[in-house]
Scaffold this motif. Structure first.
Motif, PDB file in Angstrom:
ATOM      1  N   LEU A  44       0.812  -1.223   0.000  1.00 19.13           N
ATOM      2  CA  LEU A  44       0.000   0.000   0.000  1.00 19.13           C
ATOM      3  C   LEU A  44       0.844   1.271   0.000  1.00 19.13           C
ATOM      4  N   LEU A  45       2.135   1.130   0.273  1.00 17.52           N
ATOM      5  CA  LEU A  45       2.998   2.310   0.295  1.00 17.52           C
ATOM      6  C   LEU A  45       3.380   2.777  -1.108  1.00 17.52           C
ATOM      7  N   PHE A  46       3.297   1.889  -2.098  1.00 11.72           N
ATOM      8  CA  PHE A  46       3.689   2.282  -3.451  1.00 11.72           C
ATOM      9  C   PHE A  46       2.816   3.399  -4.026  1.00 11.72           C
ATOM     10  N   PRO A  47       1.479   3.310  -3.916  1.00  8.40           N
ATOM     11  CA  PRO A  47       0.691   4.457  -4.400  1.00  8.40           C
ATOM     12  C   PRO A  47       0.970   5.744  -3.631  1.00  8.40           C
ATOM     13  N   VAL A  48       1.278   5.620  -2.358  1.00  5.93           N
ATOM     14  CA  VAL A  48       1.588   6.811  -1.551  1.00  5.93           C
ATOM     15  C   VAL A  48       2.896   7.440  -2.032  1.00  5.93           C
ATOM     16  N   ILE A  49       3.873   6.594  -2.363  1.00  6.28           N
ATOM     17  CA  ILE A  49       5.156   7.103  -2.868  1.00  6.28           C
ATOM     18  C   ILE A  49       4.945   7.834  -4.187  1.00  6.28           C
ATOM     19  N   VAL A  93      -2.654   6.358  -9.205  1.00  5.78           N
ATOM     20  CA  VAL A  93      -4.035   5.874  -9.270  1.00  5.78           C
ATOM     21  C   VAL A  93      -4.071   4.446  -9.808  1.00  5.78           C
ATOM     22  N   ILE A  94      -3.306   4.167 -10.850  1.00  3.94           N
ATOM     23  CA  ILE A  94      -3.282   2.818 -11.420  1.00  3.94           C
ATOM     24  C   ILE A  94      -2.743   1.803 -10.415  1.00  3.94           C
ATOM     25  N   SER A  95      -1.692   2.154  -9.711  1.00  4.60           N
ATOM     26  CA  SER A  95      -1.139   1.214  -8.732  1.00  4.60           C
ATOM     27  C   SER A  95      -2.094   1.015  -7.552  1.00  4.60           C
ATOM     28  N   ALA A  96      -2.783   2.072  -7.147  1.00  5.35           N
ATOM     29  CA  ALA A  96      -3.747   1.931  -6.050  1.00  5.35           C
ATOM     30  C   ALA A  96      -4.907   1.040  -6.460  1.00  5.35           C
ATOM     31  N   ILE A  99      -3.719  -2.603  -6.662  1.00  6.51           N
ATOM     32  CA  ILE A  99      -3.427  -3.212  -5.362  1.00  6.51           C
ATOM     33  C   ILE A  99      -4.726  -3.484  -4.609  1.00  6.51           C
ATOM     34  N   TRP A 100      -5.643  -2.519  -4.607  1.00  8.92           N
ATOM     35  CA  TRP A 100      -6.849  -2.655  -3.795  1.00  8.92           C
ATOM     36  C   TRP A 100      -7.885  -3.562  -4.423  1.00  8.92           C
ATOM     37  N   TRP A 101      -7.989  -3.559  -5.757  1.00  6.31           N
ATOM     38  CA  TRP A 101      -9.006  -4.378  -6.401  1.00  6.31           C
ATOM     39  C   TRP A 101      -8.421  -5.486  -7.260  1.00  6.31           C
TER      40      TRP A 101
END
Length: 102
Positions: A44-49, A93-96, A99-101
């Motif tokens: 989950l840290l990748f989209p934050v980065i 956005v794509i990575s989030a 990861i989430w869905w």
């Protein structure tokens, strides 16, 4: 009595941008180290980065565009940095989403 409007001094804006670079840069490095030590637990840290990196690029682009005045080369470099920031935002956005869905 005359009230003077305060305008932002370019020196103050530059100092605020430098402080943002330092703070966000330290956050990006710390989160990257944490996420690469154990990537499965900290996905989950990748989209934050990516989001922090895009915000840094967008802030830098807005500063460059505002300070360019009539110089087209500086304005063009600011627009290029803005495009990189938008690409990083799309990557966040794509990575989030993946990861989430995913």
């Amino acid at each position: 009595m005359y009230i003077q409007e305060r305008s932002r001094n370019p020196r103050n804006l530059s100092m605020m941008l430098d402080a943002a670079h330092i703070i966000i840069g330290i956050l990006i490095v710390a989160l990257a180290v944490i996420s690469f030590l154990n990537p499965e637990d900290h996905m989950l840290l990748f989209p934050v980065i990516f989001l922090l990196a895009s915000s840094l690029n967008i802030m830098n682009a807005v500063f460059k565009i505002r300070m360019s005045g009539r110089e087209k080369k500086k304005k063009a470099s600011g627009i290029l940095v803005l495009l990189f920031g938008i690409v990083l935002l799309a990557l966040a956005v794509i990575s989030a989403v993946s990861i989430w869905w995913g």
